[in-house]
Scaffold this motif. Structure first.
Motif, mmCIF file in Angstrom:
data_model
loop_
_atom_site.group_PDB
_atom_site.id
_atom_site.type_symbol
_atom_site.label_atom_id
_atom_site.label_comp_id
_atom_site.label_asym_id
_atom_site.label_seq_id
_atom_site.Cartn_x
_atom_site.Cartn_y
_atom_site.Cartn_z
ATOM 1 N N GLN A 254 0.893 -1.186 0.162
ATOM 2 C CA GLN A 254 0.140 0.044 0.072
ATOM 3 C C GLN A 254 0.893 1.310 -0.024
ATOM 4 O OE1 GLN A 254 -2.496 -0.311 3.454
ATOM 5 N NE2 GLN A 254 -4.050 -1.564 2.403
ATOM 6 N N PRO A 255 0.241 2.317 -0.812
ATOM 7 C CA PRO A 255 1.294 3.423 -0.697
ATOM 8 C C PRO A 255 1.286 4.193 0.444
ATOM 9 C CG PRO A 255 -0.929 3.983 -1.762
ATOM 10 C CD PRO A 255 -0.791 2.416 -1.628
ATOM 11 N N THR A 256 2.311 4.931 0.863
ATOM 12 C CA THR A 256 2.358 5.713 2.288
ATOM 13 C C THR A 256 1.431 7.018 2.082
ATOM 14 O OG1 THR A 256 4.604 5.004 2.589
ATOM 15 C CG2 THR A 256 3.984 6.860 3.875
ATOM 16 N N VAL A 257 0.582 7.193 3.133
ATOM 17 C CA VAL A 257 -0.209 8.220 3.004
ATOM 18 C C VAL A 257 0.401 9.544 3.787
ATOM 19 C CG1 VAL A 257 -2.390 6.859 3.597
ATOM 20 C CG2 VAL A 257 -0.961 7.795 5.590
ATOM 21 N N PRO A 258 -0.192 10.709 3.341
ATOM 22 C CA PRO A 258 0.604 11.952 3.689
ATOM 23 C C PRO A 258 1.294 11.878 4.778
ATOM 24 C CG PRO A 258 -1.133 12.303 2.304
ATOM 25 C CD PRO A 258 -1.219 10.990 2.301
ATOM 26 N N ASN A 259 0.266 11.748 5.934
ATOM 27 C CA ASN A 259 0.654 11.890 7.695
ATOM 28 C C ASN A 259 1.704 10.970 7.999
ATOM 29 O OD1 ASN A 259 -1.194 13.879 7.875
ATOM 30 N ND2 ASN A 259 -2.930 12.692 8.654
ATOM 31 N N GLN A 260 1.664 9.765 7.221
ATOM 32 C CA GLN A 260 2.422 8.572 7.582
ATOM 33 C C GLN A 260 3.879 9.138 7.267
ATOM 34 O OE1 GLN A 260 0.751 5.134 5.756
ATOM 35 N NE2 GLN A 260 -0.011 4.407 7.648
ATOM 36 N N THR A 261 3.970 9.711 5.867
ATOM 37 C CA THR A 261 5.303 10.167 5.174
ATOM 38 C C THR A 261 5.888 11.367 6.299
ATOM 39 O OG1 THR A 261 4.560 9.954 3.019
ATOM 40 C CG2 THR A 261 6.281 11.279 3.373
ATOM 41 N N LYS A 262 5.149 12.177 6.520
ATOM 42 C CA LYS A 262 5.387 13.285 7.549
ATOM 43 C C LYS A 262 6.060 12.517 8.818
ATOM 44 C CE LYS A 262 4.045 17.756 9.489
ATOM 45 N NZ LYS A 262 3.087 18.821 9.687
ATOM 46 N N GLU A 263 5.491 11.832 9.275
ATOM 47 C CA GLU A 263 6.037 11.149 10.643
ATOM 48 C C GLU A 263 7.173 10.266 10.557
ATOM 49 O OE1 GLU A 263 4.828 11.651 13.802
ATOM 50 O OE2 GLU A 263 3.636 12.887 13.120
ATOM 51 N N LYS A 264 7.193 9.861 9.169
ATOM 52 C CA LYS A 264 8.508 8.843 9.088
ATOM 53 C C LYS A 264 9.789 9.867 8.979
ATOM 54 C CE LYS A 264 8.232 5.671 5.991
ATOM 55 N NZ LYS A 264 8.010 4.892 4.702
ATOM 56 N N ILE A 265 9.426 10.982 8.279
ATOM 57 C CA ILE A 265 10.569 12.041 7.948
ATOM 58 C C ILE A 265 10.931 12.583 9.526
ATOM 59 C CG2 ILE A 265 10.909 14.404 7.509
ATOM 60 C CD1 ILE A 265 9.073 13.760 5.160
ATOM 61 N N ILE A 266 10.065 12.744 10.393
ATOM 62 C CA ILE A 266 10.165 13.226 11.674
ATOM 63 C C ILE A 266 11.137 12.397 12.355
ATOM 64 C CG2 ILE A 266 9.041 13.917 13.875
ATOM 65 C CD1 ILE A 266 6.960 15.083 12.316
ATOM 66 N N GLU A 267 10.609 11.197 12.580
ATOM 67 C CA GLU A 267 11.376 10.080 13.387
ATOM 68 C C GLU A 267 12.811 10.057 12.696
ATOM 69 O OE1 GLU A 267 8.955 6.568 12.953
ATOM 70 O OE2 GLU A 267 7.335 7.536 14.312
ATOM 71 N N ALA A 268 13.035 9.728 11.502
ATOM 72 C CA ALA A 268 14.233 9.715 10.810
ATOM 73 C C ALA A 268 15.231 10.938 11.263
ATOM 74 C CB ALA A 268 14.343 9.435 9.263
ATOM 75 N N ALA A 269 14.685 12.238 11.133
ATOM 76 C CA ALA A 269 15.317 13.173 11.376
ATOM 77 C C ALA A 269 15.961 13.124 12.904
ATOM 78 C CB ALA A 269 14.591 14.466 11.234
ATOM 79 N N ILE A 270 15.024 12.999 13.497
ATOM 80 C CA ILE A 270 15.255 12.650 15.450
ATOM 81 C C ILE A 270 16.400 11.735 15.684
ATOM 82 C CG2 ILE A 270 14.443 12.258 17.434
ATOM 83 C CD1 ILE A 270 11.821 13.521 16.435
ATOM 84 N N ALA A 271 16.416 10.999 14.899
ATOM 85 C CA ALA A 271 17.451 9.523 15.157
ATOM 86 C C ALA A 271 18.895 10.014 14.558
ATOM 87 C CB ALA A 271 16.988 8.507 14.269
ATOM 88 N N LEU A 272 18.692 10.695 13.220
ATOM 89 C CA LEU A 272 20.054 11.109 12.595
ATOM 90 C C LEU A 272 20.623 12.309 13.353
ATOM 91 C CD1 LEU A 272 19.002 10.391 9.150
ATOM 92 C CD2 LEU A 272 20.718 9.250 10.286
ATOM 93 N N PHE A 273 19.714 13.338 13.772
ATOM 94 C CA PHE A 273 20.316 14.475 14.403
ATOM 95 C C PHE A 273 20.891 14.071 15.729
ATOM 96 C CE2 PHE A 273 16.999 17.337 12.167
ATOM 97 C CZ PHE A 273 17.676 17.323 11.202
ATOM 98 N N ASN A 274 20.459 12.948 16.151
ATOM 99 C CA ASN A 274 20.886 12.697 17.613
ATOM 100 C C ASN A 274 22.287 11.936 17.374
ATOM 101 O OD1 ASN A 274 19.502 13.116 19.973
ATOM 102 N ND2 ASN A 274 17.833 12.303 19.083
ATOM 103 N N THR A 275 22.265 11.270 16.515
ATOM 104 C CA THR A 275 23.770 10.478 16.307
ATOM 105 C C THR A 275 24.772 10.992 15.491
ATOM 106 O OG1 THR A 275 22.737 9.267 14.248
ATOM 107 C CG2 THR A 275 22.466 8.150 16.555
ATOM 108 N N GLN A 276 24.357 12.017 14.440
ATOM 109 C CA GLN A 276 25.202 12.778 13.552
ATOM 110 C C GLN A 276 25.303 14.192 13.823
ATOM 111 O OE1 GLN A 276 24.547 9.394 10.024
ATOM 112 N NE2 GLN A 276 24.352 11.526 9.561
#
Length: 212
Positions: free
Chosen positions: A2-24
């Motif tokens: 199933q395609p990713t819905v807009p809200n899921q896309t936004k949340e995935k970006i937020i989660e990825a950014a938090i994880a990367l900003f913390n480590t890098q």
């Protein structure tokens, strides 16, 4: 699939950014790395956040909007709780909020130590309001005899240090002190230690009893 819905896309970006900003770190993380980790198109970051700078602003605002809501709700208790209980319950709520949002808290609290236009705006809005509410609770405690008179600025510095330390110095807590701040039991134990600190430093002798 199933395609990713807009809200899921936004949340995935937020989660990825938090994880990367913390480590890098913020400066060490590229938009492409965020998109790759989130498994989304790079264009989505521009669409939702207007780039990496907009994403930083969103994360900082998201954290402090929730944080200030906790502070404001805690302050309202002053109408039906003693100043001491009001302060302790608020501290408990802050610790729980930080623990629930610990990765975001770790990143944001670190960013606040840096000087930028965004952080100066945070200081004059969210953190100025935080100071107002905490100071009001402490001053009411002094006025009603629950707290002894003490230099307000120094008390706020010490209280803020206690609240921020577990998430501002996560590596030190884990690698040097061997304290696992991500564990649920940590919040309960740490709150108890702050309660002892308040009893010892702030409370008049007659008010040194446990929270009710």
């Amino acid at each position: 699939m199933q395609p990713t819905v807009p809200n899921q896309t936004k949340e995935k970006i937020i989660e990825a950014a938090i994880a990367l900003f913390n480590t890098q770190g913020f400066n060490g993380t590229s938009v492409r790395e965020i998109a790759k980790k989130a498994n989304v198109n790079v264009a989505h970051i521009s669409y939702y956040f207007n780039g990496k700078g907009g994403l930083l602003e969103y994360l900082v605002s998201k954290y402090y909007e929730g944080y200030l809501s906790v502070i404001e709700e805690g302050y309202i208790r002053l109408s039906h709780e003693t100043p001491k209980n009001c302060l302790l319950l608020l501290i408990q709520d802050i610790l729980n909020y930080q623990h629930y949002n610990r990765q975001l808290a770790r990143f944001v609290l670190r960013e606040v130590t840096l000087d930028s236009t965004l952080i100066r705006e945070v200081m004059t809005t969210y953190l100025t309001k935080e100071k107002y509410f905490l100071k009001a609770i402490l001053e009411e405690g002094i006025k009603t005899g629950y707290f002894r008179k003490a230099p307000m600025v120094h008390i706020l510095v010490q209280l803020k240090s206690l609240l921020n330390m577990p998430y501002l110095q996560t590596q030190y807590m884990t690698e040097v002190l061997y304290i696992q701040t991500h564990e649920t039991y940590f919040v309960k134990q740490y709150f108890h230690e702050i309660e002892i600190w308040i009893d010892h430093l702030l409370c008049e002798p007659a008010q040194k009893e446990a929270i009710v």
